[in-house]
Design an enzyme around this catalytic site. Structure first.
Site, short mmCIF file in Angstrom:
data_model
loop_
_atom_site.label_atom_id
_atom_site.label_comp_id
_atom_site.label_asym_id
_atom_site.label_seq_id
_atom_site.Cartn_x
_atom_site.Cartn_y
_atom_site.Cartn_z
NE ARG A 8 39.94 29.96 48.12
CZ ARG A 8 39.66 31.25 48.24
NH1 ARG A 8 40.13 32.13 47.35
NH2 ARG A 8 38.90 31.67 49.22
NE ARG B 41 41.60 35.75 43.75
CZ ARG B 41 41.01 36.12 44.89
NH1 ARG B 41 40.00 35.40 45.38
NH2 ARG B 41 41.40 37.20 45.54
CE LYS C 122 37.00 38.75 43.97
NZ LYS C 122 36.40 38.07 45.11
CE LYS D 172 36.58 35.24 41.87
NZ LYS D 172 35.35 35.09 42.73
CB CYS E 209 29.74 31.98 51.32
SG CYS E 209 28.98 33.11 52.52
CB CYS F 268 34.44 34.64 56.20
SG CYS F 268 34.55 35.97 54.97
CB CYS G 41 29.53 39.80 53.41
SG CYS G 41 30.73 39.20 52.19
CB CYS H 70 32.27 33.76 47.99
SG CYS H 70 33.60 34.92 48.36
#
Length: 562
Positions: free
Chosen positions: A70, A139, A205, A207, A426, A432, A471, A475
């Site tokens: 990514r 990120r 993470k 954001k 996603c 994934c 899930c 995302c």
């Protein structure tokens, strides 16, 4: 007691671990499990093809390991030359073209371990990077780019780029591994530090997103640090700051949940970096390092309280935030077609289903964009809704762009239904590792069935936000959709309903763990009611609340325009 991953980070020598040794091992396509955690900080996830996992196990073969890579691309902005470089990477090393993510960047799937270094080096040669695109750090910083309409928009994007650069990790490990940088030794290695993150980085993470009213096309309330640009008399005067947004959850665990950010005040541009550093520092010090499912800033804010968290931020800043300024959001989707910006430049937004850029019988996206990049004199932008913008086009070049777009059948948005124009999915299966159900591969067939229902009720052009997630990690930001399917198991989903069209209200679970037949039956009935009982201009999510299909939400984010 700190989680296992905290020990991995603390012993990693600032993200080195044994990654170099693992990359050099030609016996396996994988690297050590502990190193996969560290590799995320470098912008890559190790994955395997789950479609063939069982068959390979029967053949006594290891899983078909490959790596997802990514880019860190603040605001999703790139030059045509960069596009060509990213396209070449997809052709030379990846397995499934280019994919636009919901954080305004590209990711490439199916990169073999032997090609990982060359792939990262190619991205860096194109004046981009992968560091901090994943991992327990700040990120990719996202920003409204749909499209640039004023000098204030340019200023907001400049802040996104500046934040992204300032907040990236300082370890030299990235240059050592991927760019043949000189290795630190002796006293220099012993003194290497991460001045902001420390040796264990963040608990999870982090954001940051910048929205520019009246468009909330980045879903700013879903960010750990939500920044709402305040523009007065055409000038960017500062940002309303919100803390504690986040989409992830875990099925069956009420201690995990999606949350919208709370606005805590206004900050002037000259103090923005200090604020970002301070919020990150509070999360670094206060965040949960024992239970990773409870380690995002949203849980820190709820554990200590919004006011106490704000007070700590202001204490560390050394000044109080100003009261939040007025603003208003109209909607959180993309605007397709041509829009005129400032300085006589034009911007064309194109829809890319699930963000997947491939050459197929239906569309020749890769070939078309390759041809366009060779003639385009402006730039190219990615959106948080997985679409792209051909930006800064001179008026005299519009006809040429239109002809190219039509020839490669990249103008599908003109013929798409309202729900198709506002759909996100996603990646999910087969790559994934977290996916419980299909998402991207399921979206096309689901859309056809939903369109049949909507057409029957005279709603084919009604704009409805639809998001699929394999899930509950979120995302695709499913909790901010009017209709969302969140994967439970193969063929089974939670059906969630009732977010608004401005990204300011979470949806609610309406049916849990149901199959497609139940989903279509429920939606058919609700579409029928919506067609017959809606008010003029009323969105689907708002309708469901007004008529009592859903209860009023217990919490909405602070909206200073209320």
């Amino acid at each position: 007691m700190p989680s296992h991953l905290e020990h991995i980070k603390s012993e990693s020598r600032l993200l080195r671990g044994t990654i170099a040794e693992g990359l050099a091992d030609t016996v396996t396509g994988a690297i050590a499990e502990s190193d996969t955690k560290l590799l995320k900080f470098h912008g890559s996830y190790m994955q395997d093809d789950r479609d063939i996992r069982d068959e390979r196990r029967r053949q006594k073969l290891e899983p078909a390991y490959a790596f997802m890579l990514r880019a860190r691309l603040p605001g999703g902005v790139m030059t045509p030359a960069q596009w060509l470089a990213f396209d070449a990477l997809a052709s030379n090393y990846a397995s499934s073209g280019l994919r636009i993510t919901t954080r305004q960047t590209f990711q490439w799937h199916g990169i073999l371990k032997k090609n990982l270094k060359a792939s990262i080096a190619a991205i860096n040669a194109a004046a981009a990077s992968t560091i901090a695109a994943c991992g327990d750090v700040n990120r990719n910083v996202i920003c409204n780019t749909n499209p640039i309409e004023s000098e204030a928009h340019e200023a907001a994007y400049a802040w996104a780029a500046r934040l992204s650069e300032h907040l990236k990790p300082k370890t030299r490990a990235y240059h050592e591994f991927w760019l043949d940088g000189e290795k630190l030794v002796g006293e220099e290695a012993a003194n290497e530090q991460e001045p902001l993150y420390g040796p264990t980085y963040l608990p999870r993470k982090f954001k940051i997103g910048i929205a520019i009213p009246p468009l909330n096309d980045i879903d700013v309330y879903s960010q750990d640090l939500a920044l709402i640009a305040i523009i007065e008399n055409g000038e960017l005067v500062g940002f309303n700051a919100g803390i504690g947004g986040g989409m992830g959850a875990t099925h069956g665990d009420p201690a995990t949940y999606p949350r919208l950010a709370d606005i805590i005040g206004f900050v002037r541009p000259e103090n923005l970096i200090a604020l970002a550093e301070t919020v990150i520092g509070v999360q670094r010090d206060w965040g949960d390092r024992e239970e990773r499912k409870h380690a995002r800033l949203k849980y820190t804010v709820d554990t200590y309280g919004v006011e106490a968290t704000k007070a700590e931020i202001e204490k560390r800043l050394g000044f109080a935030l100003e009261p939040a300024r007025d603003f208003h959001f109209d909607h959180n989707g993309d605007r397709y077609g041509w829009v005129k910006g400032h300085a006589g430049r034009w911007h064309l937004t194109l829809q890319v289903e699930s963000g997947r850029l491939l050459d197929t019988e239906a569309h020749t996206w890769l070939s078309g964009m390759r041809e366009l990049a060779h003639i385009h004199t402006g730039d190219i932008r990615l959106t948080c809704n997985q679409n792209l913008i051909i930006a800064n086009v001179a008026a005299e070049d519009r006809d040429t762009i239109d002809e190219l777009v039509a020839r490669h059948r990249m103008d599908g948005y003109k013929r798409y239904s309202g729900i198709r124009q506002h759909s996100i999915a996603c990646v999910a299966l087969p790559t994934c590792g977290l996916a419980m159900a299909e998402s991207e591969r399921y979206l096309p067939s689901l859309l056809l069935k939903l369109e049949t229902l909507l057409d029957r009720h005279g709603l084919i052009d009604a704009p409805i936000l639809l998001r699929l997630s394999g899930c509950p990690n979120g995302c695709s930001r499913p909790y901010l959709a009017e209709i969302a399917l969140v994967g439970r198991a193969p063929g089974r989903y939670d059906l969630r309903l009732g977010a608004d069209f401005q990204g300011q209200r979470l949806n609610q679970a309406y049916r849990e763990n149901v199959d497609e037949a139940v989903i279509l039956e429920v939606l058919d009935g609700l579409f029928g009611r919506y067609a017959g009982e809606r008010n003029a201009g009323e969105y689907f999510g708002d309708f469901l609340l007004r008529v009592g299909v859903l209860s009023e939400p217990r919490k909405i984010p602070l909206k200073v325009n209320a």
